[in-house]
Design a protein around this motif. Structure first.
Motif, PDB file in Angstrom:
ATOM      1  N   PHE A 329      34.780 -16.752  32.638  1.00 57.03           N
ATOM      2  CA  PHE A 329      33.592 -17.804  33.254  1.00 57.03           C
ATOM      3  C   PHE A 329      34.978 -19.428  33.787  1.00 57.03           C
ATOM      4  O   PHE A 329      34.404 -19.710  34.553  1.00 57.03           O
ATOM      5  CB  PHE A 329      32.834 -18.474  32.721  1.00 57.03           C
ATOM      6  CG  PHE A 329      31.781 -17.818  31.545  1.00 57.03           C
ATOM      7  CD1 PHE A 329      31.393 -17.636  32.617  1.00 57.03           C
ATOM      8  CD2 PHE A 329      31.590 -17.424  30.422  1.00 57.03           C
ATOM      9  CE1 PHE A 329      30.262 -16.858  32.009  1.00 57.03           C
ATOM     10  CE2 PHE A 329      30.607 -17.021  30.057  1.00 57.03           C
ATOM     11  CZ  PHE A 329      29.841 -16.165  30.837  1.00 57.03           C
ATOM     12  N   TYR A 333      33.394 -20.894  37.477  1.00 52.48           N
ATOM     13  CA  TYR A 333      33.665 -22.445  37.680  1.00 52.48           C
ATOM     14  C   TYR A 333      35.034 -23.088  38.091  1.00 52.48           C
ATOM     15  O   TYR A 333      35.356 -24.606  38.748  1.00 52.48           O
ATOM     16  CB  TYR A 333      33.604 -22.567  36.879  1.00 52.48           C
ATOM     17  CG  TYR A 333      31.988 -22.166  35.836  1.00 52.48           C
ATOM     18  CD1 TYR A 333      30.868 -23.773  36.737  1.00 52.48           C
ATOM     19  CD2 TYR A 333      32.177 -21.888  34.723  1.00 52.48           C
ATOM     20  CE1 TYR A 333      29.358 -22.422  36.167  1.00 52.48           C
ATOM     21  CE2 TYR A 333      30.427 -21.546  34.470  1.00 52.48           C
ATOM     22  CZ  TYR A 333      29.541 -21.737  35.693  1.00 52.48           C
ATOM     23  OH  TYR A 333      28.268 -21.419  34.796  1.00 52.48           O
ATOM     24  N   THR A 336      34.505 -25.502  41.626  1.00 54.80           N
ATOM     25  CA  THR A 336      33.822 -27.095  41.499  1.00 54.80           C
ATOM     26  C   THR A 336      34.270 -27.912  40.479  1.00 54.80           C
ATOM     27  O   THR A 336      34.334 -28.820  40.768  1.00 54.80           O
ATOM     28  CB  THR A 336      32.628 -26.284  40.958  1.00 54.80           C
ATOM     29  OG1 THR A 336      32.705 -25.643  39.727  1.00 54.80           O
ATOM     30  CG2 THR A 336      31.663 -25.382  42.128  1.00 54.80           C
ATOM     31  N   LEU A 337      35.240 -26.997  39.207  1.00 54.87           N
ATOM     32  CA  LEU A 337      36.023 -27.852  38.188  1.00 54.87           C
ATOM     33  C   LEU A 337      37.541 -27.629  38.432  1.00 54.87           C
ATOM     34  O   LEU A 337      38.151 -28.677  37.204  1.00 54.87           O
ATOM     35  CB  LEU A 337      35.312 -26.832  36.637  1.00 54.87           C
ATOM     36  CG  LEU A 337      33.738 -27.358  36.736  1.00 54.87           C
ATOM     37  CD1 LEU A 337      33.479 -26.951  34.808  1.00 54.87           C
ATOM     38  CD2 LEU A 337      33.091 -29.230  36.983  1.00 54.87           C
ATOM     39  N   GLU A 363      29.255 -19.964  27.752  1.00 57.73           N
ATOM     40  CA  GLU A 363      29.278 -20.067  28.979  1.00 57.73           C
ATOM     41  C   GLU A 363      29.397 -21.779  29.142  1.00 57.73           C
ATOM     42  O   GLU A 363      30.058 -22.301  30.007  1.00 57.73           O
ATOM     43  CB  GLU A 363      28.472 -19.523  30.042  1.00 57.73           C
ATOM     44  CG  GLU A 363      28.205 -19.914  31.823  1.00 57.73           C
ATOM     45  CD  GLU A 363      27.628 -19.108  32.802  1.00 57.73           C
ATOM     46  OE1 GLU A 363      27.176 -19.497  33.721  1.00 57.73           O
ATOM     47  OE2 GLU A 363      26.893 -18.707  32.041  1.00 57.73           O
ATOM     48  N   ASN A 364      28.090 -22.102  28.331  1.00 58.26           N
ATOM     49  CA  ASN A 364      28.926 -24.037  28.364  1.00 58.26           C
ATOM     50  C   ASN A 364      29.030 -24.416  28.048  1.00 58.26           C
ATOM     51  O   ASN A 364      29.855 -26.162  28.021  1.00 58.26           O
ATOM     52  CB  ASN A 364      27.156 -24.315  27.608  1.00 58.26           C
ATOM     53  CG  ASN A 364      25.945 -23.941  28.459  1.00 58.26           C
ATOM     54  OD1 ASN A 364      25.514 -23.959  29.403  1.00 58.26           O
ATOM     55  ND2 ASN A 364      24.842 -23.514  27.407  1.00 58.26           N
ATOM     56  N   GLN A 367      32.127 -24.499  30.436  1.00 56.69           N
ATOM     57  CA  GLN A 367      32.181 -25.127  31.282  1.00 56.69           C
ATOM     58  C   GLN A 367      32.413 -27.092  30.793  1.00 56.69           C
ATOM     59  O   GLN A 367      32.811 -27.485  31.570  1.00 56.69           O
ATOM     60  CB  GLN A 367      30.681 -25.541  31.653  1.00 56.69           C
ATOM     61  CG  GLN A 367      30.841 -24.260  32.633  1.00 56.69           C
ATOM     62  CD  GLN A 367      28.955 -24.719  32.800  1.00 56.69           C
ATOM     63  OE1 GLN A 367      27.786 -24.445  32.473  1.00 56.69           O
ATOM     64  NE2 GLN A 367      28.804 -25.450  34.324  1.00 56.69           N
ATOM     65  N   ARG A 368      31.797 -27.450  29.775  1.00 58.33           N
ATOM     66  CA  ARG A 368      32.022 -28.863  29.489  1.00 58.33           C
ATOM     67  C   ARG A 368      33.730 -28.513  29.125  1.00 58.33           C
ATOM     68  O   ARG A 368      34.277 -30.024  29.257  1.00 58.33           O
ATOM     69  CB  ARG A 368      31.822 -28.898  27.824  1.00 58.33           C
ATOM     70  CG  ARG A 368      31.962 -29.896  27.125  1.00 58.33           C
ATOM     71  CD  ARG A 368      30.943 -30.570  25.997  1.00 58.33           C
ATOM     72  NE  ARG A 368      31.316 -31.475  25.299  1.00 58.33           N
ATOM     73  CZ  ARG A 368      32.283 -32.006  24.381  1.00 58.33           C
ATOM     74  NH1 ARG A 368      33.733 -31.373  24.614  1.00 58.33           N
ATOM     75  NH2 ARG A 368      32.652 -33.237  24.092  1.00 58.33           N
TER      76      ARG A 368
END
Length: 475
Positions: A329, A333, A336-337, A363-364, A367-368
């Motif tokens: 993960f 990302y 983009t992150l 995954e969430n 991302q956070r």
């Protein structure tokens, strides 16, 4: 035409000739040898996608050769060939990493079919591996990243059933990746270029679900301003995925069963019979067997869907895969992150969490955390998760030696600045004391029995209990 490089190792000239000719005729590139030593040399010199090994060969036997090949070519699929009398040995070989085995005598068609399945499973595994490095592929198999034995079994099952048109029922908790597996089954089937259409029985109100599935004619009900095609019609020639099939109302289960049996249906408000050609995939997190007993799920529909059943493990059952998933993960990302790294303390916290939402929740969370970690390093404070079990923080599938080594590394790191710390005695004492306490507890303070379990005499036991301040009567 088939595609793949195959190595055949068997000392039976006739069988080796038949296999070599058959696989070449199917389009494979084939190398055939008659002993284990030559097979090992060939495997070291060039990559093979599939290797067929006889258990008993001159030079190096099949089991020994399997171990060496797995070490040098871990991405190659290995199939063991064995006589009927050595099937037990073949099963041992599978436990050591073989994909499957062929019991002699076998037909060429059987060998060709097994080769196709093994190579399909290998391609899926390679795709998952490439996704871990952040490469962009057609499908995102994030939930399938992992080396845990249960996930290896998932890969193998996908390889075996993808090419057929049988219905598959995917079971497991929410967030374990059931839709991901459904997409993989479609992608590796003969329907890959056709539609993959999903419909969730839980996300759509019961009053609208029938129209969503079968479509409707203009004027079929108040808001039916025009004709609309349903999911079954849109999936024609491809695959339809019924997510959370256990949430489908019983009255609609009857209509779905009829459509699947007759391979035809009518739109809501219509009379035209619509023929359909779809592969059926379904998923649920519910106990369908219990629901059948109470009449909430139709038994005949269950057996129609449950031709092949595949259970996906929860994330807490495969904690050892959490670091792999995290890295996947982070790579996914990064574009983009921004690129991020994760601190060891944060990784320990992730490994210790129960993950009720499984891979989707992980995954969430990642991302956070990537958004919050503006400094480039994810620390525990960036992780929006609840209480962590200290016991679960250690990988569930780690050996005792690995657990002890991990703790010792921390101790050694803490003494880095000391020139002399009597580290050996310190470590022996730290391990010995809990061992003595555990044995005394198990034997309920019986020193004779405890000494026997430990393999020491009773006087030595008394001395050690005194050294460590352990009350012998507190067991």
């Amino acid at each position: 035409m088939a595609d793949g490089r195959i190595l055949i190792a068997d000392d039976e000239d006739g069988l080796r000739w038949v296999l070599e000719k058959g696989f070449r005729g199917a389009g494979y590139q084939v190398t055939a040898v008659k002993d284990g030593t030559t097979a090992l040399r060939e495997a070291e010199e060039q990559p093979f996608d599939l290797i067929l090994l006889d258990i008993r060969m001159p030079g190096i036997d099949g089991l020994t050769l399997l171990g060496r090949i797995r070490g040098k070519r871990p991405d190659a699929q290995v199939v063991i060939m064995t006589a009927h009398g050595t099937v037990e040995t073949a099963i041992q070989a599978m436990q050591q990493g073989a994909y499957d085995y062929l019991a002699k005598p076998f037909d060429l068609d059987e060998a060709l079919l097994l080769a196709e399945r093994a190579l399909t499973a290998r391609r899926l595994s390679q795709e998952v591996t490439s996704l871990k490095t952040g490469l962009k592929e057609v499908w995102e198999f994030g939930a399938l990243v992992g080396r845990h034995p249960t996930m290896q079994e998932v890969y193998k099952t996908i390889g075996r059933v993808a090419a057929s048109d049988v219905s598959v029922l995917l079971r497991g908790e929410s967030g374990t990746g059931k839709e991901v597996v459904a997409r993989a089954l479609h992608h590796y089937s003969r329907r890959a270029g056709r539609p993959f259409v999903g419909v969730s029985a839980a996300a759509i109100p019961a009053t609208l679900l029938e129209s969503e599935l079968f479509g409707h004619e203009k004027g079929a009900f108040t808001d039916a301003k025009e004709r609309r095609l349903g999911k079954l019609e849109l999936a024609h020639g491809g695959s339809v995925f019924f997510d959370e099939i256990g949430d489908m109302p019983p009255e609609l289960q009857v209509k779905l069963l009829r459509a699947l049996q007759e391979r035809a249906f009518e739109r809501v408000g219509g009379h035209e019979l619509i023929r359909m050609d779809v592969r059926v995939l379904a998923a649920t997190h519910r106990d369908l067997e219990a629901m059948m007993k109470t009449g909430r799920f139709r038994e005949d529909l269950f057996y129609r869907l449950n031709v092949v059943s595949l259970l996906l493990p929860s994330l807490r059952e495969r904690r050892g895969d959490i670091p792999l998933l995290v890295e996947h993960f982070l790579s996914k990302y990064a574009e983009t992150l921004g690129e991020r790294v994760i601190a060891p303390e944060a990784m320990d916290r992730l490994a210790g969490y129960e993950w009720p939402g499984n891979v989707r929740e992980l995954e969430n969370v990642i991302q956070r955390a990537m958004v919050m970690a503006s400094g480039g390093v994810i620390v525990p404070e960036h992780l929006p998760i609840g209480p962590v079990s200290a016991a679960a923080g250690v990988e569930a599938d780690a050996s005792l030696g690995e657990i002890i080594e991990k703790k010792m590394i921390e101790c050694v790191r803490g003494l880095r600045g000391h020139t002399s710390a009597n580290l050996h005695s310190l470590m022996v004492g730290l391990v010995e004391k809990p061992l003595l306490r555990a044995v005394m507890r198990e034997t309920k303070g019986n020193q004779v029995r405890a000494a026997q379990l430990l393999g020491i005499n009773r006087n030595t036991l008394r001395k050690k209990l005194k050294e460590h301040g352990i009350d012998p009567d507190a067991g």
